[in-house]
Design a protein around this motif. Sequence first.
Motif, PDB file in Angstrom:
ATOM      1  N   PHE A 177      56.576  84.172  -0.302  1.00  0.00           N
ATOM      2  CA  PHE A 177      56.598  85.231   0.705  1.00  0.00           C
ATOM      3  C   PHE A 177      56.066  86.550   0.157  1.00  0.00           C
ATOM      4  O   PHE A 177      55.367  87.285   0.860  1.00  0.00           O
ATOM      5  CB  PHE A 177      57.994  85.389   1.302  1.00  0.00           C
ATOM      6  CG  PHE A 177      58.353  84.251   2.211  1.00  0.00           C
ATOM      7  CD1 PHE A 177      57.597  83.985   3.351  1.00  0.00           C
ATOM      8  CD2 PHE A 177      59.416  83.411   1.917  1.00  0.00           C
ATOM      9  CE1 PHE A 177      57.904  82.923   4.188  1.00  0.00           C
ATOM     10  CE2 PHE A 177      59.735  82.347   2.747  1.00  0.00           C
ATOM     11  CZ  PHE A 177      58.977  82.102   3.884  1.00  0.00           C
ATOM     12  N   ARG A 178      56.348  86.856  -1.102  1.00  0.00           N
ATOM     13  CA  ARG A 178      55.813  88.068  -1.715  1.00  0.00           C
ATOM     14  C   ARG A 178      54.293  88.001  -1.753  1.00  0.00           C
ATOM     15  O   ARG A 178      53.595  88.962  -1.418  1.00  0.00           O
ATOM     16  CB  ARG A 178      56.390  88.228  -3.129  1.00  0.00           C
ATOM     17  CG  ARG A 178      55.888  89.435  -3.869  1.00  0.00           C
ATOM     18  CD  ARG A 178      56.517  89.571  -5.231  1.00  0.00           C
ATOM     19  NE  ARG A 178      55.812  88.745  -6.209  1.00  0.00           N
ATOM     20  CZ  ARG A 178      55.867  88.945  -7.522  1.00  0.00           C
ATOM     21  NH1 ARG A 178      56.611  89.931  -8.025  1.00  0.00           N
ATOM     22  NH2 ARG A 178      55.205  88.166  -8.338  1.00  0.00           N
ATOM     23  N   GLU A 181      52.714  88.279   1.795  1.00  0.00           N
ATOM     24  CA  GLU A 181      52.741  89.669   2.250  1.00  0.00           C
ATOM     25  C   GLU A 181      51.627  90.480   1.584  1.00  0.00           C
ATOM     26  O   GLU A 181      50.997  91.315   2.223  1.00  0.00           O
ATOM     27  CB  GLU A 181      54.121  90.291   1.950  1.00  0.00           C
ATOM     28  CG  GLU A 181      54.353  91.629   2.576  1.00  0.00           C
ATOM     29  CD  GLU A 181      54.344  91.597   4.100  1.00  0.00           C
ATOM     30  OE1 GLU A 181      53.897  92.605   4.689  1.00  0.00           O
ATOM     31  OE2 GLU A 181      54.764  90.594   4.706  1.00  0.00           O
ATOM     32  N   SER A 182      51.353  90.202   0.322  1.00  0.00           N
ATOM     33  CA  SER A 182      50.344  90.969  -0.416  1.00  0.00           C
ATOM     34  C   SER A 182      48.919  90.675   0.053  1.00  0.00           C
ATOM     35  O   SER A 182      48.026  91.503  -0.150  1.00  0.00           O
ATOM     36  CB  SER A 182      50.464  90.712  -1.928  1.00  0.00           C
ATOM     37  OG  SER A 182      49.912  89.456  -2.278  1.00  0.00           O
ATOM     38  N   LYS A 184      48.068  89.729   3.349  1.00  0.00           N
ATOM     39  CA  LYS A 184      47.916  89.860   4.807  1.00  0.00           C
ATOM     40  C   LYS A 184      46.758  90.763   5.201  1.00  0.00           C
ATOM     41  O   LYS A 184      45.987  90.449   6.102  1.00  0.00           O
ATOM     42  CB  LYS A 184      49.197  90.413   5.427  1.00  0.00           C
ATOM     43  CG  LYS A 184      50.211  89.384   5.756  1.00  0.00           C
ATOM     44  CD  LYS A 184      51.396  90.038   6.445  1.00  0.00           C
ATOM     45  CE  LYS A 184      52.473  89.010   6.699  1.00  0.00           C
ATOM     46  NZ  LYS A 184      53.659  89.631   7.308  1.00  0.00           N
ATOM     47  N   ARG A 185      46.616  91.873   4.563  1.00  0.00           N
ATOM     48  CA  ARG A 185      45.606  92.862   4.966  1.00  0.00           C
ATOM     49  C   ARG A 185      44.190  92.476   4.575  1.00  0.00           C
ATOM     50  O   ARG A 185      43.242  93.171   4.922  1.00  0.00           O
ATOM     51  CB  ARG A 185      45.972  94.230   4.399  1.00  0.00           C
ATOM     52  CG  ARG A 185      45.927  94.304   2.879  1.00  0.00           C
ATOM     53  CD  ARG A 185      46.466  95.657   2.374  1.00  0.00           C
ATOM     54  NE  ARG A 185      46.428  95.736   0.943  1.00  0.00           N
ATOM     55  CZ  ARG A 185      47.331  95.202   0.122  1.00  0.00           C
ATOM     56  NH1 ARG A 185      48.347  94.526   0.608  1.00  0.00           N
ATOM     57  NH2 ARG A 185      47.216  95.332  -1.179  1.00  0.00           N
TER      58      ARG A 185
END
Length: 189
Positions: A177-178, A181-182, A184-185
């Motif tokens: 999950f970390r 999240e890193s 996504k952009r």
Amino acid sequence: MLLRRIDAIRILMEYIRDEIVVCNIGFPSRELYHIKDRPENFYMLGSMGLCSSIGLGLALSLNKKVIAIEGDGSLLMNLGALSTIGYTQPNNFMLYIIDNSAYGSTGNQKTHTVNTSLCGIARACGIDAVEVSQEENLRRIIEEALNDNKTKVIVVKVEPYNEKVENVPLHPMYIKFRFMESIKRHRKS
């Protein structure tokens, strides 16, 4: 004298800023965590043979440079990945193969890279590939590869050696999950 795997990883990470890094199972992930933990690192805790494939998939789907730190024994389990990498040629992918001619995480049993050139196989698949064993050359090649907009394979010949570092203390779900999240952009639209 050849470098050790931990040295090859440390040298690479000196040049890494916000790039995505996928790391092979076992000692390579443990050593990477010890050198430079960050959310953009994906530590493989299983799936031997799939680091290069996971890295390729990320490179094809992200607008960000992706580096896969692969071992020779692991890549030998999935040589077809080189053909797929050669066919797709994403302009943001670097396969960083650390070749110690051994299955380092299971006791340093010899691999077939004692008489098989992973660099030669990568070139036969149409990939820009180079083999290196000296730190000065390695630094230059890493810097060039990170600035190039093409697929690159770097085979780093190292001695069989496992640094005495602890296991990655992060839960696999937390790593997942970390990492998600890193990145996504950076998704391609």
